[in-house]
Write a protein that holds these residues in place. Structure first.
Motif, PDB file in Angstrom:
ATOM      1  N   GLY A   1      -9.348  25.648  34.492  1.00  0.00           N
ATOM      2  CA  GLY A   1      -9.225  24.990  33.195  1.00  0.00           C
ATOM      3  C   GLY A   1      -9.785  25.849  32.080  1.00  0.00           C
ATOM      4  N   LYS A   2      -9.904  25.268  30.893  1.00  0.00           N
ATOM      5  CA  LYS A   2     -10.462  25.993  29.757  1.00  0.00           C
ATOM      6  C   LYS A   2     -11.982  25.943  29.811  1.00  0.00           C
ATOM      7  N   GLY A   3     -12.590  26.962  29.309  1.00  0.00           N
ATOM      8  CA  GLY A   3     -14.049  26.959  29.256  1.00  0.00           C
ATOM      9  C   GLY A   3     -14.650  28.105  30.045  1.00  0.00           C
ATOM     10  N   GLU A   4     -15.906  28.409  29.739  1.00  0.00           N
ATOM     11  CA  GLU A   4     -16.571  29.560  30.349  1.00  0.00           C
ATOM     12  C   GLU A   4     -17.016  29.288  31.777  1.00  0.00           C
TER      13      GLU A   4
ATOM     14  N   THR B   1     -15.339  27.986  34.168  1.00  0.00           N
ATOM     15  CA  THR B   1     -14.217  27.942  35.124  1.00  0.00           C
ATOM     16  C   THR B   1     -13.858  29.348  35.572  1.00  0.00           C
ATOM     17  N   VAL B   2     -13.350  29.442  36.789  1.00  0.00           N
ATOM     18  CA  VAL B   2     -12.997  30.762  37.322  1.00  0.00           C
ATOM     19  C   VAL B   2     -11.532  31.111  37.071  1.00  0.00           C
ATOM     20  N   LEU B   3     -10.688  30.085  36.868  1.00  0.00           N
ATOM     21  CA  LEU B   3      -9.267  30.309  36.606  1.00  0.00           C
ATOM     22  C   LEU B   3      -8.830  29.465  35.422  1.00  0.00           C
ATOM     23  N   GLU B   4      -7.815  29.976  34.718  1.00  0.00           N
ATOM     24  CA  GLU B   4      -7.264  29.187  33.615  1.00  0.00           C
ATOM     25  C   GLU B   4      -6.375  28.079  34.154  1.00  0.00           C
ATOM     26  N   SER B   5      -5.532  28.423  35.147  1.00  0.00           N
ATOM     27  CA  SER B   5      -4.673  27.402  35.762  1.00  0.00           C
ATOM     28  C   SER B   5      -4.220  27.871  37.136  1.00  0.00           C
ATOM     29  N   LEU B   6      -3.841  26.888  37.948  1.00  0.00           N
ATOM     30  CA  LEU B   6      -3.282  27.159  39.283  1.00  0.00           C
ATOM     31  C   LEU B   6      -2.282  26.054  39.579  1.00  0.00           C
ATOM     32  N   GLU B   7      -1.004  26.411  39.702  1.00  0.00           N
ATOM     33  CA  GLU B   7       0.043  25.403  39.858  1.00  0.00           C
ATOM     34  C   GLU B   7       1.023  25.813  40.953  1.00  0.00           C
ATOM     35  N   TYR B   8       1.619  24.795  41.615  1.00  0.00           N
ATOM     36  CA  TYR B   8       2.733  25.051  42.530  1.00  0.00           C
ATOM     37  C   TYR B   8       3.991  25.340  41.717  1.00  0.00           C
ATOM     38  N   THR B   9       4.923  26.112  42.271  1.00  0.00           N
ATOM     39  CA  THR B   9       6.177  26.364  41.556  1.00  0.00           C
ATOM     40  C   THR B   9       7.153  25.205  41.714  1.00  0.00           C
ATOM     41  N   SER B  10       6.899  24.317  42.682  1.00  0.00           N
ATOM     42  CA  SER B  10       7.796  23.180  42.902  1.00  0.00           C
ATOM     43  C   SER B  10       6.970  21.922  43.099  1.00  0.00           C
TER      44      SER B  10
ATOM     45  N   TYR C   1       4.672  28.281  47.073  1.00  0.00           N
ATOM     46  CA  TYR C   1       4.492  29.390  46.132  1.00  0.00           C
ATOM     47  C   TYR C   1       3.577  28.916  45.009  1.00  0.00           C
ATOM     48  N   LEU C   2       2.690  29.785  44.555  1.00  0.00           N
ATOM     49  CA  LEU C   2       1.708  29.428  43.534  1.00  0.00           C
ATOM     50  C   LEU C   2       1.794  30.380  42.353  1.00  0.00           C
ATOM     51  N   VAL C   3       1.510  29.850  41.163  1.00  0.00           N
ATOM     52  CA  VAL C   3       1.322  30.677  39.970  1.00  0.00           C
ATOM     53  C   VAL C   3      -0.143  30.521  39.563  1.00  0.00           C
ATOM     54  N   ILE C   4      -0.885  31.605  39.660  1.00  0.00           N
ATOM     55  CA  ILE C   4      -2.315  31.586  39.341  1.00  0.00           C
ATOM     56  C   ILE C   4      -2.532  32.388  38.061  1.00  0.00           C
ATOM     57  N   LYS C   5      -3.128  31.744  37.064  1.00  0.00           N
ATOM     58  CA  LYS C   5      -3.379  32.416  35.795  1.00  0.00           C
ATOM     59  C   LYS C   5      -4.878  32.606  35.614  1.00  0.00           C
ATOM     60  N   PRO C   6      -5.383  33.846  35.796  1.00  0.00           N
ATOM     61  CA  PRO C   6      -6.804  34.110  35.541  1.00  0.00           C
ATOM     62  C   PRO C   6      -7.076  34.158  34.041  1.00  0.00           C
ATOM     63  N   HIS C   7      -8.357  34.225  33.668  1.00  0.00           N
ATOM     64  CA  HIS C   7      -8.729  34.274  32.244  1.00  0.00           C
ATOM     65  C   HIS C   7      -8.446  35.634  31.630  1.00  0.00           C
ATOM     66  N   ASP C   8      -8.484  36.690  32.436  1.00  0.00           N
ATOM     67  CA  ASP C   8      -8.482  38.031  31.851  1.00  0.00           C
ATOM     68  C   ASP C   8      -7.305  38.909  32.246  1.00  0.00           C
ATOM     69  N   THR C   9      -6.369  38.406  33.072  1.00  0.00           N
ATOM     70  CA  THR C   9      -5.212  39.227  33.484  1.00  0.00           C
ATOM     71  C   THR C   9      -3.946  38.414  33.406  1.00  0.00           C
ATOM     72  N   ASP C  10      -2.822  39.097  33.695  1.00  0.00           N
ATOM     73  CA  ASP C  10      -1.537  38.415  33.707  1.00  0.00           C
ATOM     74  C   ASP C  10      -1.464  37.442  34.883  1.00  0.00           C
ATOM     75  N   PRO C  11      -0.541  36.473  34.811  1.00  0.00           N
ATOM     76  CA  PRO C  11      -0.400  35.521  35.931  1.00  0.00           C
ATOM     77  C   PRO C  11      -0.065  36.242  37.239  1.00  0.00           C
ATOM     78  N   LEU C  12      -0.551  35.668  38.327  1.00  0.00           N
ATOM     79  CA  LEU C  12      -0.277  36.192  39.671  1.00  0.00           C
ATOM     80  C   LEU C  12       0.667  35.227  40.373  1.00  0.00           C
ATOM     81  N   TYR C  13       1.666  35.777  41.048  1.00  0.00           N
ATOM     82  CA  TYR C  13       2.648  34.963  41.761  1.00  0.00           C
ATOM     83  C   TYR C  13       2.417  35.144  43.257  1.00  0.00           C
ATOM     84  N   ILE C  14       2.071  34.044  43.923  1.00  0.00           N
ATOM     85  CA  ILE C  14       1.559  34.084  45.293  1.00  0.00           C
ATOM     86  C   ILE C  14       2.525  33.375  46.234  1.00  0.00           C
ATOM     87  N   THR C  15       2.720  33.977  47.417  1.00  0.00           N
ATOM     88  CA  THR C  15       3.455  33.326  48.504  1.00  0.00           C
ATOM     89  C   THR C  15       2.468  32.957  49.605  1.00  0.00           C
TER      90      THR C  15
END
Length: 1026
Positions: A214-217, A219-228, A250-264
């Motif tokens: 979530g938002k805020g200092e 938290t370790v990730l900005e967001s983590l969502e399933y693609t479906s 499949y997951l889309v993980i968005k860290p605070h400091d890098t581009d989103p990561l696409y995970i299988t």
């Protein structure tokens, strides 16, 4: 050791203190490591080995007094060691069958005495002493759960008290902790091979991570969502066609400091996707963010290209995904509908997209539908459908969710059945009368009361249900669904009638698959709990027929069928000579259960399930019965399961080998075949080969070679003889029973599966010189040489070994040479299979040694020398060792040595010098020694850095390596620079120890090398000081 026994070892469910170690590969591995530790303890740590235990390790032994010799005092039924503690008590005491041991030194000696029984002795000792450290060092060192502070307390005590005994205890405790760590690591590696991810585990981890997103200092990730958003019944979010490859979601993980990561996420682990969608693709299709799987990307491409039929899929899309997408755009079930059904087509497409790919794609379809209009949408769907039907790719490709019930499991099993083509009758006039007769019965079967249904079932059985026409008629007119539904009723007679029909028609492959697809197996598994014995028998027999392909076997296991089928074996006393009618029925139930287990045992996971359900002891018990119809499925199940090490160990330890040998003399050929096949698989182990001989199994195997008409039986028997012949004692028996002559007589006109075993057996029998002569006199060598032109890989490995073994006799070599056998062997060096290359190179060695004019023969093979030198570039250790051995023999001829030197043999041999493989070391050293005989090769070996690694070979534990290395160093020491290199690497000290060897060749080579080094030193001294 206590922690490993408590946490890693696999104990029976009898409970703490009374449980025993299970017979499993993991336990056997742990026991073997403990044995090695104890055996080596007295030599590696002599002081600690003399330490007297706080309390003796005590257990019931099977060793008798007679096995003890020097160092022990034997009196009647009592044995005590001559070694005593400070109070005069023996360190080993055997009274009756109770053994007490009080030092590692005595434990080590005991294991040497126990020989082949040491595994059993260690197992019994550990079962009686669950925490042996307590008895060795005292209760303060016992295994505890949680943080173990005993070592810290011990260190404090050592620092405070200068007590030698405490210091000794600390040393022993450290050694045992090290062993514990080693055992736990070993068990972890073993267990980790069976652990795979599953949807529940991934979902729990995702939910945990979401709590820290979530938002805020903080938290370790900005967001983590399933693609479906869509979840299948098995917990997966990946499309079905990706689930078969083990993918879960499949997951889309968005860290605070890098581009989103696409995970299988898959059963094999969690992976970062490697395919990146470029800005060009995103701008072309207008995607703000990519949250789709590869197949989702294809959906967008199809929709954005207005469903163009000639659309090209990207290279990373699997073929089945491509076809699945195209078929979902035009469902075959709607092809014949008129334009008025356009709304249905649109609705169905919308549902498919929503189910498979989520809301985002559904809205894309809806938007395109609204913008372009319904007519345009349907028109392009029709065009795409027509295009697919033209290129033959419009067949239905639908996988139901039941087939992806458990993606966390992958099976190594193979499909036994081949799908038969669906038969279509040309016209109604071609249908036989039986077809119409069954059709008339269908209406009574479907719509009648229980009595009418039973009568219809009885009438149906009057037809020849073994005939394919009748089987397919039942399927085509919808009776199969009714028969399966009848199994789920409470009418016993209807269930029995239905099962009797299903038992007959399930011999057909198509019917088997249809029953499985209709859920029939699940119902039949439930019927196994029925109190009605006839019903149980029929259900088990039908399961045995249906479970002949992988999906059916998985279904039986997943619905608890294996445990229930094993339970059917728990009936009546096997040893009963005369059975009552009640016991006869129970025996029939057990037979049907064994038949079903036989079919299910073709799956690796089912074999493990049978073992865990307690099937091994029950199968061992039924193996003692005398009824062939019962023995056949029991032995069939055992021979299927014998491919697993745990079963081979159990078959040996449960005493089943004796019964398998006994049934080799049965009158039933099928039973003989399965017994021989079980021995074939189990005889990989030396203990089993010895048991087969001790129980008299070699003679019936030799007798069965006379039945050459039954090829399946012959394949099993020759396979068993092959594996049993690995032991030299068995080879002598086979010669006594004239088996070698029989094997040679079988060489002509046999299928490859039989030839592989025959040739393998002959290769093992050639261990004895007299057998090599028998093979020649019986005319076997021409047949073996002829087989060198074959293509079967296993056969070529075996035949090269057999020909090479025969070539060790000069008279045999003359025959092989006359038949051009050496040229054929040399040509096999070109094979891409490293096993064939190695086997051919080994066979060439005796051919060169025993040929009359070996040098000229080798030179006659055009390009042969260059070919064998180039094989030194292989990565396979066995190939390298065999080629080095061949080069050693080739280099004995001066002209050939000159040729291979020109082909660069010296630098290639030098590159291999840094190896730890003793077999390669030996033959490499021999090759270097022989190659030093030409020109400046000795100097070249020094320049290519081959000398220093050779010195290290002298530290090997293999005496044959010492001999070969000493000879090579002796030849290399002719060059002064090599002498300097040897001296710098400490060769003199190592060689001095070998000068006193009993091996004269090693003595001379070591002394000669030292002499050359000494001469150089004297010459240098003389030149320096005059």
């Amino acid at each position: 050791m206590g922690a490993a026994l408590a946490r890693a070892a696999q104990w029976t469910a009898a409970g703490s203190g009374t449980g025993t170690l299970e017979i499993t590969p993991l336990n056997e591995s742990l026991l073997n490591q403990i044995i090695k530790f104890v055996e080596d303890f007295s030599t590696r740590h002599p002081q600690e080995a003399a330490f007297v235990f706080r309390e003796p390790l005590e257990w019931k032994t099977e060793l008798g007094c007679s096995v003890f010799g020097e160092g022990y005092e034997i009196s009647a039924a009592t044995v005590q060691s001559e070694a005593k503690d400070k109070d005069g008590q023996p360190l080993l005491l055997l009274t009756a069958s109770t053994l007490r041991v009080r030092s590692f030194d005595q434990l080590s000696r005991l294991l040497q005495i126990a020989m082949e029984k040491k595994l059993q002795e260690v197992q019994t000792c550990l079962e009686a002493n669950r925490d042996p450290i307590v008895k060795i060092l005292g209760p303060e060192y016992g295994t505890v759960e949680g943080e173990d502070m005993s070592m810290l307390h011990l260190l404090d005590k050592v620092e405070k008290d200068d007590d030698p005994e405490t210091e000794m205890k600390m040393q022993i405790s450290l050694r045992l902790h090290q062993l514990d760590f080693q055992l736990l690591n070993s068990s972890l590696k073993h267990i980790s091979q069976d652990i795979r991810l599953n949807p529940a585990a991934i979902n729990s981890e995702v939910n945990l991570l979401k709590n820290f997103s979530g938002k805020g200092e903080d938290t370790v990730l900005e967001s983590l969502e399933y693609t479906s958003d869509y979840m299948f019944s098995n917990g997966c979010r990946a499309p079905p066609w990706r689930q078969v490859h083990g993918e879960i979601c499949y997951l889309v993980i968005k860290p605070h400091d890098t581009d989103p990561l696409y995970i299988t996420c898959s059963t094999a682990g969690v992976f970062l996707n490697g395919v990146i969608f470029t800005n060009e693709i995103i701008s072309k299709f207008g995607l703000a963010k990519i949250e789709y799987t590869y197949i989702g990307y294809c959906w967008i491409c199809l929709l954005k290209s207005e469903l163009c039929s000639d659309f090209m899929f990207p290279h990373f899309v699997l073929r089945e995904e491509e076809e699945y997408v195209k078929e979902r755009l035009w469902l075959p079930s709607y092809k014949k509908k008129s334009v008025s059904s356009q709304v249905c087509q649109y609705d169905m497409l919308q549902k498919n997209i929503l189910r498979d790919f989520g809301c985002d794609l559904q809205s894309s379809v809806k938007k395109m539908f609204q913008n372009k209009g319904r007519d345009f949408f349907i028109q392009h769907m029709a065009k795409l459908s027509h295009s697919l039907s033209q290129d033959g790719r419009g067949h239905l490709f639908i996988k139901t969710s039941s087939r992806f019930e458990d993606v966390s499991e992958t099976s190594s099993e193979t499909e036994e059945d081949e799908e038969q083509p669906v038969r279509h009758q040309e016209a109604n006039t071609d249908l036989p009368s039986e077809y119409w007769g069954i059709q008339k019965l269908a209406k009574y079967l479907k719509g009648g009361n229980p009595t009418a249904t039973v009568i219809a079932l009885c009438s149906m059985r009057d037809f020849n249900l073994a005939q394919e026409t009748c089987q397919l008629a039942i399927r085509d007119i919808g009776c199969l669904e009714v028969l399966v539904n009848l199994l789920d009723t409470e009418e016993i007679k209807c269930q029995i009638g239905s099962l009797k029909v299903l038992r007959e028609i399930s011999q057909n492959t198509l019917i088997r698959h249809a029953i499985a697809d209709l859920g029939g197996l699940q119902i039949m598994v439930k019927i196994l709990d029925s109190p009605d014995k006839d019903l149980k028998c029929l259900a088990a027999e039908t399961i045995a027929n249906v479970a002949r392909f992988g999906q059916a076997r998985r279904t039986v296991r997943r619905h608890g069928g294996i445990k229930r089928l094993v339970g059917l074996l728990e009936y009546v006393s096997v040893g009963s000579t005369s059975l009552t009618p009640y016991q006869t029925k129970d025996t029939e139930i057990a037979r049907c259960g064994a038949l079903a287990l036989w079919s299910c045992s073709k799956s690796t996971k089912n074999k493990e399930a049978i073992r865990k359900a307690g099937g091994i002891p029950l199968l061992a018990r039924w193996l003692k019965c005398s009824h062939a119809n019962m023995l056949t499925p029991v032995v069939g199940t055992l021979q299927e399961c014998a491919s697993e090490p745990s079963y081979r160990l159990a078959i040996r330890t449960e005493g089943m080998i004796e019964n398998l040998v006994k049934n080799l003399s049965s009158e039933h050929e099928e039973l003989q075949m399965h017994c021989a096949s079980a021995i074939f698989k189990c005889a990989e182990d030396k203990e089993t080969r010895d048991l087969v001989r001790q129980h008299g199994g070699l003679q019936p195997l030799s007798v069965l070679l006379g039945n050459s008409e039954n090829k399946q039986l012959l394949a099993a028997v020759t396979g068993a003889i092959w594996k049993c012949a690995i032991s030299g004692e068995n080879v002598s028996k086979f010669r006594e029973y004239k088996a070698i002559e029989a094997l040679v007589g079988l060489l002509p006109d046999q299928p490859e599966e039989v030839l592989v075993n025959i040739v393998g057996a002959l290769g093992e029998c050639c261990q004895e010189p007299v057998n090599r002569t028998i093979i020649r006199k019986c005319g076997g060598i021409p047949h073996l040489v002829k087989l060198l032109t074959g293509t079967d890989q296993t056969l070529l490995v075996n035949v090269t070994k057999a020909v090479g073994a025969c070539a060790t006799e000069p008279e045999n070599m003359m025959v092989i040479d006359r038949l051009d056998g050496v040229r054929l062997l040399w040509s096999l060096l070109k094979s891409p299979n490293p096993d064939i290359q190695a086997s051919a190179a080994w066979a060439i060695c005796p051919c060169i040694e025993n040929a009359k004019d070996a040098g000229e023969m080798v030179r006659s093979f055009v390009g042969g020398l260059e070919l064998i030198v180039n094989l030194l570039k292989s990565k396979n250790k066995e190939v390298l060792a065999s080629v080095c051995a061949a080069i050693t023999n080739i280099a004995k001829d001066e002209e050939n040595l000159a040729v291979i030197t020109d082909h660069g043999v010296v630098p290639l041999l030098s590159k291999l010098a840094n190896t730890n493989n003793n077999k390669l070391r030996r033959h490499l050293a021999e090759a270097i020694s022989q190659c030093c005989m030409w020109g400046s090769n000795t100097v070249t070996f020094g320049e290519t850095k081959a000398v220093a690694p050779l010195v290290r070979y002298l530290k090997s534990n293999d005496p044959s390596v010492h001999r070969a290395t000493a000879q090579a160093l002796y030849q290399l020491s002719e060059d002064p620079n090599n002498c300097i290199t040897m001296h710098e690497n400490g060769v003199v000290k190592l060689l001095l120890a070998m000068v006193g060897s009993t091996d004269e060749t090693l003595q001379e080579a070591a002394a000669g090398c030292i002499a050359n080094i000494r001469r150089l030193a004297l010459a240098t001294e003389k030149a320096k000081y005059g």
